[in-house]
Design a protein around this motif. Structure first.
Motif, PDB file in Angstrom:
ATOM      1  N   ARG A  83       0.815  -1.223   0.000  1.00 58.60           N
ATOM      2  CA  ARG A  83       0.000   0.000   0.000  1.00 58.60           C
ATOM      3  C   ARG A  83       0.846   1.271   0.000  1.00 58.60           C
ATOM      4  NH1 ARG A  83      -5.689  -0.775   2.931  1.00 58.60           N
ATOM      5  NH2 ARG A  83      -6.106  -2.880   2.174  1.00 58.60           N
ATOM      6  N   PRO A  84       1.948   1.310   0.743  1.00 56.08           N
ATOM      7  CA  PRO A  84       2.762   2.536   0.682  1.00 56.08           C
ATOM      8  C   PRO A  84       3.327   2.803  -0.713  1.00 56.08           C
ATOM      9  CG  PRO A  84       3.369   1.242   2.604  1.00 56.08           C
ATOM     10  CD  PRO A  84       2.447   0.395   1.783  1.00 56.08           C
ATOM     11  N   VAL A  85       3.691   1.733  -1.424  1.00 59.08           N
ATOM     12  CA  VAL A  85       4.229   1.910  -2.776  1.00 59.08           C
ATOM     13  C   VAL A  85       3.152   2.458  -3.701  1.00 59.08           C
ATOM     14  CG1 VAL A  85       5.165   0.693  -4.786  1.00 59.08           C
ATOM     15  CG2 VAL A  85       5.975   0.125  -2.500  1.00 59.08           C
ATOM     16  N   ILE A  86       1.969   1.890  -3.607  1.00 58.55           N
ATOM     17  CA  ILE A  86       0.874   2.356  -4.456  1.00 58.55           C
ATOM     18  C   ILE A  86       0.502   3.794  -4.096  1.00 58.55           C
ATOM     19  CG2 ILE A  86      -1.554   1.995  -5.016  1.00 58.55           C
ATOM     20  CD1 ILE A  86      -1.038  -1.011  -4.667  1.00 58.55           C
ATOM     21  N   ALA A  87       0.436   4.105  -2.802  1.00 58.82           N
ATOM     22  CA  ALA A  87       0.095   5.464  -2.378  1.00 58.82           C
ATOM     23  C   ALA A  87       1.137   6.467  -2.857  1.00 58.82           C
ATOM     24  CB  ALA A  87      -0.038   5.523  -0.857  1.00 58.82           C
ATOM     25  N   LEU A  88       2.415   6.127  -2.710  1.00 61.41           N
ATOM     26  CA  LEU A  88       3.481   7.006  -3.175  1.00 61.41           C
ATOM     27  C   LEU A  88       3.398   7.227  -4.674  1.00 61.41           C
ATOM     28  CD1 LEU A  88       6.155   8.551  -2.632  1.00 61.41           C
ATOM     29  CD2 LEU A  88       7.318   6.407  -3.160  1.00 61.41           C
ATOM     30  N   SER A  89       3.147   6.165  -5.419  1.00 60.29           N
ATOM     31  CA  SER A  89       3.055   6.284  -6.873  1.00 60.29           C
ATOM     32  C   SER A  89       1.895   7.179  -7.288  1.00 60.29           C
ATOM     33  CB  SER A  89       2.903   4.909  -7.514  1.00 60.29           C
ATOM     34  OG  SER A  89       4.067   4.155  -7.333  1.00 60.29           O
ATOM     35  N   VAL A  90       0.754   6.999  -6.649  1.00 62.64           N
ATOM     36  CA  VAL A  90      -0.416   7.821  -6.985  1.00 62.64           C
ATOM     37  C   VAL A  90      -0.153   9.288  -6.644  1.00 62.64           C
ATOM     38  CG1 VAL A  90      -2.819   8.270  -6.370  1.00 62.64           C
ATOM     39  CG2 VAL A  90      -2.074   5.945  -6.825  1.00 62.64           C
ATOM     40  N   ILE A  91       0.449   9.534  -5.495  1.00 56.95           N
ATOM     41  CA  ILE A  91       0.753  10.912  -5.097  1.00 56.95           C
ATOM     42  C   ILE A  91       1.718  11.552  -6.086  1.00 56.95           C
ATOM     43  CG2 ILE A  91       1.944  12.307  -3.352  1.00 56.95           C
ATOM     44  CD1 ILE A  91       0.696  10.399  -1.252  1.00 56.95           C
ATOM     45  N   CYS A  92       2.762  10.821  -6.468  1.00 53.20           N
ATOM     46  CA  CYS A  92       3.747  11.370  -7.398  1.00 53.20           C
ATOM     47  C   CYS A  92       3.144  11.612  -8.778  1.00 53.20           C
ATOM     48  CB  CYS A  92       4.963  10.450  -7.498  1.00 53.20           C
ATOM     49  SG  CYS A  92       6.007  10.516  -6.042  1.00 53.20           S
ATOM     50  N   ILE A  93       2.268  10.730  -9.217  1.00 54.97           N
ATOM     51  CA  ILE A  93       1.613  10.928 -10.510  1.00 54.97           C
ATOM     52  C   ILE A  93       0.726  12.174 -10.464  1.00 54.97           C
ATOM     53  CG2 ILE A  93      -0.121   9.952 -12.075  1.00 54.97           C
ATOM     54  CD1 ILE A  93       1.154   7.187 -11.424  1.00 54.97           C
ATOM     55  N   LEU A  94       0.002  12.365  -9.369  1.00 52.30           N
ATOM     56  CA  LEU A  94      -0.848  13.544  -9.245  1.00 52.30           C
ATOM     57  C   LEU A  94      -0.028  14.837  -9.146  1.00 52.30           C
ATOM     58  CD1 LEU A  94      -3.612  12.209  -6.832  1.00 52.30           C
ATOM     59  CD2 LEU A  94      -3.787  12.610  -9.302  1.00 52.30           C
ATOM     60  N   VAL A  95       1.057  14.800  -8.403  1.00 49.92           N
ATOM     61  CA  VAL A  95       1.939  15.969  -8.308  1.00 49.92           C
ATOM     62  C   VAL A  95       2.537  16.287  -9.674  1.00 49.92           C
ATOM     63  CG1 VAL A  95       4.127  16.799  -7.339  1.00 49.92           C
ATOM     64  CG2 VAL A  95       2.441  15.717  -5.863  1.00 49.92           C
ATOM     65  N   SER A  96       2.947  15.249 -10.376  1.00 49.49           N
ATOM     66  CA  SER A  96       3.498  15.433 -11.719  1.00 49.49           C
ATOM     67  C   SER A  96       2.480  16.078 -12.648  1.00 49.49           C
ATOM     68  CB  SER A  96       3.943  14.081 -12.274  1.00 49.49           C
ATOM     69  OG  SER A  96       4.316  14.190 -13.621  1.00 49.49           O
ATOM     70  N   ALA A  97       1.252  15.604 -12.597  1.00 49.05           N
ATOM     71  CA  ALA A  97       0.200  16.185 -13.441  1.00 49.05           C
ATOM     72  C   ALA A  97      -0.052  17.641 -13.063  1.00 49.05           C
ATOM     73  CB  ALA A  97      -1.082  15.367 -13.313  1.00 49.05           C
TER      74      ALA A  97
END
Length: 73
Positions: free
Chosen positions: A44-58
Motif C-alpha cells: 500500500r505505501p508503494v501504491i500510495a506514493l506512486s499515486v501521489i507522485c503521478i498527481l503531483v506530476s500532473a
C-alpha cells in the motif's frame, strides 16, 4: 520586449515539464515497475506514493501549461 518575455516563459514551462516528467518517472513509474518485478504482494505505501507522485506530476505539468497562456502575440 515581448519576444524575450515569450522565450523566458517557454523556458520556464519547459523546466516545469521536465520536473513533472522526472517526478513521474522516479516517484510514480519506477516503484510500480519494481513492485511488479519483485513478485511480492502489493504494498500500500508503494501504491500510495506512486499515486501521489503521478498527481503531483500532473499538477506541475498543468502549471506549465497555464504559464504558457501568458505568451504575448
Amino acid at each position: 520586449m515581448s519576444l524575450i518575455h515569450n522565450e523566458r516563459t517557454k523556458l520556464t514551462a519547459a523546466y516545469l515539464n521536465g520536473i513533472a516528467v522526472a517526478i513521474f518517472a522516479v516517484g510514480g513509474f519506477a516503484p510500480l515497475v519494481g513492485w511488479f518485478n519483485s513478485g511480492s504482494g502489493p504494498g500500500r505505501p508503494v501504491i500510495a506514493l506512486s499515486v501521489i507522485c503521478i498527481l503531483v506530476s500532473a499538477g506541475i505539468h498543468l502549471a506549465g501549461r497555464f504559464l504558457l497562456k501568458g505568451l504575448h502575440t
